[in-house]
Design an enzyme around this catalytic site. Structure first.
Site, PDB file in Angstrom:
ATOM      1  N   CYS A  95       0.805  -1.223   0.000  1.00 57.36           N
ATOM      2  CA  CYS A  95       0.000   0.000   0.000  1.00 57.36           C
ATOM      3  C   CYS A  95       0.838   1.274   0.000  1.00 57.36           C
ATOM      4  O   CYS A  95       0.384   2.318  -0.460  1.00 57.36           O
ATOM      5  CB  CYS A  95      -0.920   0.029   1.220  1.00 57.36           C
ATOM      6  SG  CYS A  95      -1.680  -1.552   1.612  1.00 57.36           S
ATOM      7  N   HIS A 347      -8.539   3.063  -3.171  1.00 55.17           N
ATOM      8  CA  HIS A 347      -7.156   2.790  -2.777  1.00 55.17           C
ATOM      9  C   HIS A 347      -6.485   1.914  -3.836  1.00 55.17           C
ATOM     10  O   HIS A 347      -6.260   0.731  -3.628  1.00 55.17           O
ATOM     11  CB  HIS A 347      -7.171   2.104  -1.403  1.00 55.17           C
ATOM     12  CG  HIS A 347      -5.847   1.695  -0.874  1.00 55.17           C
ATOM     13  ND1 HIS A 347      -4.652   2.232  -1.305  1.00 55.17           N
ATOM     14  CD2 HIS A 347      -5.522   0.779   0.081  1.00 55.17           C
ATOM     15  CE1 HIS A 347      -3.657   1.668  -0.637  1.00 55.17           C
ATOM     16  NE2 HIS A 347      -4.151   0.780   0.201  1.00 55.17           N
ATOM     17  N   CYS A 377      -1.012   2.847   6.494  1.00 55.40           N
ATOM     18  CA  CYS A 377      -0.670   1.488   6.896  1.00 55.40           C
ATOM     19  C   CYS A 377      -0.278   0.708   5.648  1.00 55.40           C
ATOM     20  O   CYS A 377      -0.598   1.092   4.522  1.00 55.40           O
ATOM     21  CB  CYS A 377      -1.827   0.820   7.618  1.00 55.40           C
ATOM     22  SG  CYS A 377      -3.345   0.658   6.647  1.00 55.40           S
TER      23      CYS A 377
END
Length: 391
Positions: A95, A347, A377
């Site tokens: 991520c 995302h 995160c």
């Protein structure tokens, strides 16, 4: 503030409109084309930056296969005004990939290994699904909880540990859509969205200059009616309080303070500090807490000094504990994700790090802030943070 020669400055930022992965605007656009278009347009609007000066294109991308394989950074770079003599690399920190791309460029500039970089990232989750080609090692379960690779269950765990209720999560999800819609209507995304051609729901080609992921019709009652998405028995995390699966790309032009001064460029911001940190994979969403604490310490700052924060909304159940332990939960409406977040915008893994960083810089510019934190995160238990100062 005055710049030092090896300061790392952000010259400009742009992103694509965020598209739904299922039948969305980017369904007929490849990830490399999306990236190349974005890089080209950002360079076009920054005429003082000579593409020949680009040392390296550093591009975040998580699932590096199919159209995203074989070093997509180079594939995209070759289709832009950047000459073949410039280099390109693709990086992955899941991520946090495109924030890692930014950090890699920053570290190069700080150590005198280049002056001008193009960084960012892409993920076309509609063309290359999250788990395509992934083969997790079963031996990992000897070292970490079996569900550590199931992001939704790690969010359930973190939310439970911190006493986060379903209603709190639903309110957070509603807030994301409301703020993103408000930002769209008020033109707050105008400077960051670089228009792209795409296809509407009827198959017609048109130019998109808005995010199609935002749902202004969202209500608290509608969110409350959704079933748990990951733990059907007693779970609280739903599709409405999780980041959307979307397609998108983001891009930044980064350079040394000396080169910016030589070119007469007024940058958006300078990087004050950077940090990464690890946490137990079972609570992967907690990573921004230690990484932010580390970054603030390196900058000689505290959370009270920070004007605005962009925290990637992987899950409401993850974001709320992070904000609580960073001691900003009571300041959320004044400081945090003022233009919504990933619950509304999505995302796309490789895109998000540079996306939230750029959105933060626009929020700071529009609201007169000086210091900002972008943090997120990272799957399997990491956090990554960048502290910016507006100049």
């Amino acid at each position: 503030m005055s710049l030092n020669p090896r300061d790392v400055v952000i010259v400009d930022f742009g992103r694509t409109p965020m598209g739904r992965s299922k039948g969305g605007m980017h369904r007929n656009t490849r990830a490399e084309d999306m990236s190349a278009h974005l890089i080209s347009k950002l360079l076009e609007r920054n005429g003082k930056v000579d593409p020949k000066e680009v040392e390296d294109v550093i591009w975040g991308c998580v699932n590096q296969t199919l159209e995203q394989g074989w070093n997509i950074a180079r594939m995209a770079s070759l289709m832009t005004p950047i000459p073949h003599t410039s280099a390109a690399q693709t990086v992955s920190r899941l991520c946090g990939s495109s924030m890692s791309a930014l950090h890699t460029a920053a570290q190069a500039i700080m150590t005198g290994n280049g002056d001008v970089f193009v960084v960012g990232g892409v993920e076309h989750m509609g063309h290359v699904s999250m788990m395509h080609g992934v083969d997790p090692n079963p031996h990992l379960s000897l070292h970490a909880a079996k569900a550590s690779g199931m992001m939704g269950l790690t969010a359930e765990m973190l939310g439970k540990m911190h006493g986060i209720t379903r209603e709190q999560q639903d309110l957070f999800g509603l807030r994301s859509h409301q703020l993103a819609h408000k930002a769209t209507v008020e033109g707050k995304f105008k400077d960051e969205i670089i228009p792209m051609q795409g296809y509407d729901e009827n198959g017609f080609l048109k130019v998109f200059d808005f995010d199609e992921t935002i749902r202004p019709e969202t209500t608290l009652e509608g969110l409350a009616s959704l079933k748990p998405a990951f733990n059907p028995k007693g779970g609280t995390v739903t599709a409405g309080t999780s980041s959307q699966i979307t397609d998108g790309a983001s891009c930044m032009i980064v350079m040394s303070g000396q080169r910016a001064m030589d070119l007469g460029i007024q940058p958006l911001a300078v990087i004050r500090s950077m940090a990464v940190a690890g946490v137990d994979p079972a609570i992967m969403g907690y990573g921004p807490v230690p990484s932010t604490q580390k970054a603030l310490k390196r900058a000689g700052l505290t959370m009270a000094d920070i004007d605005f924060i962009e925290l990637n909304e992987a899950f409401a159940a993850q974001a709320l504990p992070v904000l609580k332990d960073l001691k900003v939960l009571d300041k959320m409406d004044e400081k945090v994700n003022l233009h919504g977040g990933a619950i509304a915008l999505g995302h796309p893994f490789g895109c998000s790090g540079a996306r939230i960083s750029g959105t933060l810089l626009n929020v700071m510019k529009q609201n007169g802030g000086t210091l900002g934190v972008a943090t997120m995160c990272v799957g399997l238990g990491q956090g990554i943070t960048t502290v910016f100062e507006r100049v």
